[in-house]
Design an enzyme around this catalytic site. Structure first.
Site, PDB file in Angstrom:
ATOM      1  CG  ASP A 192      -1.546   1.293   1.565  1.00 21.17           C
ATOM      2  OD1 ASP A 192      -2.212   1.700   0.798  1.00 21.17           O
ATOM      3  OD2 ASP A 192      -1.374   1.805   2.663  1.00 21.17           O
ATOM      4  NE  ARG A 197      -7.558   9.404   3.940  1.00 18.97           N
ATOM      5  CZ  ARG A 197      -7.368  10.764   3.516  1.00 18.97           C
ATOM      6  NH1 ARG A 197      -8.284  11.490   2.688  1.00 18.97           N
ATOM      7  NH2 ARG A 197      -6.732  11.637   4.360  1.00 18.97           N
ATOM      8  N   GLY A 238      -3.020   5.716  10.479  1.00 15.09           N
ATOM      9  CA  GLY A 238      -2.699   6.088   9.316  1.00 15.09           C
ATOM     10  C   GLY A 238      -3.355   6.494   8.146  1.00 15.09           C
ATOM     11  CD  GLU A 239      -2.599   5.253   3.472  1.00 15.94           C
ATOM     12  OE1 GLU A 239      -3.211   5.512   2.543  1.00 15.94           O
ATOM     13  OE2 GLU A 239      -1.624   4.355   3.272  1.00 15.94           O
ATOM     14  N   GLY A 240      -4.779   9.312   7.453  1.00 17.24           N
ATOM     15  CA  GLY A 240      -5.955  10.082   8.015  1.00 17.24           C
ATOM     16  C   GLY A 240      -6.493   9.242   9.275  1.00 17.24           C
TER      17      GLY A 240
END
Ligand code: FAD
Length: 381
Positions: free
Chosen positions: A88, A242, A361-363
């Site tokens: 990812d 996401r 992670g990622e927001g």
């Protein structure tokens, strides 16, 4: 509306599932203990052609769609969330080169990245700015035919093993989010260092470290996308990230459900398998319902991307739901296993530690709920 996957997608799912069962699941506990990304497993992903699944054939990819990428994420995460996270994070760096890179950048970087011969990392977060991405402080200053970078990045997945880094840096600090640009930085560039390696709670089989830029001079042509447009590059990259994290959540929760369902049929209490008790059946039912819903939202977000439709909100919703579902499912899987669930002899405790990352992670789930809430109010208010 058609929920049926194509024959190619079903075949891909079967292949990746078998790969994860054979190559990843048996090694995941050892990776967790070692706190190290095993490069031989990365090589196996390369050999299986998984790095390039959704990239165009002209760069060496398989030319499949985003739904296929999400299938890969879901199935890999069933064997190892750490390895799914590694891929990812790689895609987070390669995707913006595909979508915002110049023809020269694509020609130069994509073949090695799409094949997986080189690993990549995406560096946005800094020690003092994560959720507040527009508040990053690292700087790039133009100097003739070069950019000179200074600053520090934190919690960067693949930092160390990666050879190519896509970094978001301030180029016009007065302009906040509109003063950020993204750059491609290659490992070995003077002034670019890999810093402290993190000793993480979960996903310990992935590499996470700080990055340092100290008068790091890179060629002007390594600017990725337009100058001061880096925030948009980063945000559009994160939409797909996401979506992939949501699929990871569905996969990881699926692995926990499988362990719980098997155990419930084997464990006897009061003269019968605990699977016969409604309390256990209800936990298993809620796991199955949550996983199905999380998977469908992740697939819908990917489908919208393939259809060229806006999907930021669906990606955010998919990630929030999948993170919640993964946390609850892993917690309940421990409960189904009772005392054994609380030990390292069984995987659910590791799955729970891995799942916690999905809320961060990622927001973070808080930030994404704000994004979803704001856009819903705007739509309906
Ligand atoms: C294992 C791991 C891998 C990672 N990999 C990468 C990577 O490859 N690349 C990368 O760039 N980053 C990466 N990150 C960083 C990750 O994206 C950030 O940790 C995340 O965005 C949160 O930022 P932060 O840690 O600075 O927390 P903060 O932003 O400081 O947030 C702390 C808390 O405050 C809450 N909060 C903050 N602002 C608000 C608000 N306005 N309203 C309500 N609540 C708020 C947050 O939700 C959170 O609960 C990784 C992190 C981890 C742990």
């Amino acid at each position: 509306m058609d929920f049926k996957l194509s024959e190619e997608q079903e075949l891909l799912r079967k292949t990746v599932r078998e790969f994860a069962e054979k190559e990843l699941a048996p090694r995941d506990a050892a990776m967790d203990r070692a706190n190290e990304l095993p490069l031989d497993i990365v090589q196996k992903l390369v050999d299986a052609g998984l790095f390039g699944v959704y990239f165009p054939e002209e760069y060496g990819g398989a030319g499949a769609d985003s739904v296929s990428a999400v299938i890969v994420m879901e199935e890999l995460a069933k064997g190892s969330a750490s390895i799914a996270l590694t891929l990812d994070a790689h895609w987070l760096a390669v995707d913006p080169i595909l979508h915002f890179g110049t023809p020269e950048q694509k020609k130069r970087f994509l073949p090695d990245l799409v094949s997986g011969n080189k690993l990549a990392a995406f560096a946005l977060t800094e020690p003092a700015a994560g959720s507040d991405a527009a508040g990053i402080q690292s700087r790039a200053v133009k100097d003739g035919a070069s950019w000179v970078l200074n600053g520090t990045k934190a919690f960067i997945t693949n930092a160390g093993p990666a050879e190519v880094y896509v970094a978001a840096v301030k180029t016009d600090p007065e302009k906040g989010a509109r003063g950020i640009s993204t750059f491609i930085v290659e490992k070995g560039t003077p002034g670019f260092t890999i810093g402290k390696k993190e000793d993480k709670m979960g996903c310990r089989g992935s590499a996470t470290a700080e990055l340092g830029f100290s008068d790091c001079r890179i060629p002007a042509e390594n600017l990725l996308g337009e100058e001061n447009n880096g925030f948009r590059v980063a945000m559009s990259t994160l939409d797909f990230g996401r979506t992939c994290v949501a699929a990871m959540g569905a996969g990881l929760a699926g692995a926990a459900l499988k362990v719980a369902a098997k155990y419930a049929q084997e464990r006897q209490a009061f003269g019968q398998p605990i699977a016969r008790f409604q309390a256990i059946q209800f936990m298993i039912a809620d796991m199955a319902i949550g996983i199905e819903a999380a998977r469908l939202l992740a697939y819908e977000a990917a489908w919208r991307r393939d259809a060229g439709l806006p999907y930021s909100k669906q990606a955010a919703m998919a990630k929030v739901l999948a993170a919640d579902v993964a946390m609850k499912t892993c917690r309940d899987a421990i409960q189904v296993l009772g005392g054994y669930g609380y030990t390292r002899d069984y995987p659910p405790e590791r799955y729970l530690r891995d799942a916690k990352l999905l809320e961060i992670g990622e927001g973070t789930s808080e930030i994404l709920r704000m994004v979803i809430g704001t856009s819903t109010i705007k739509e309906l208010g």
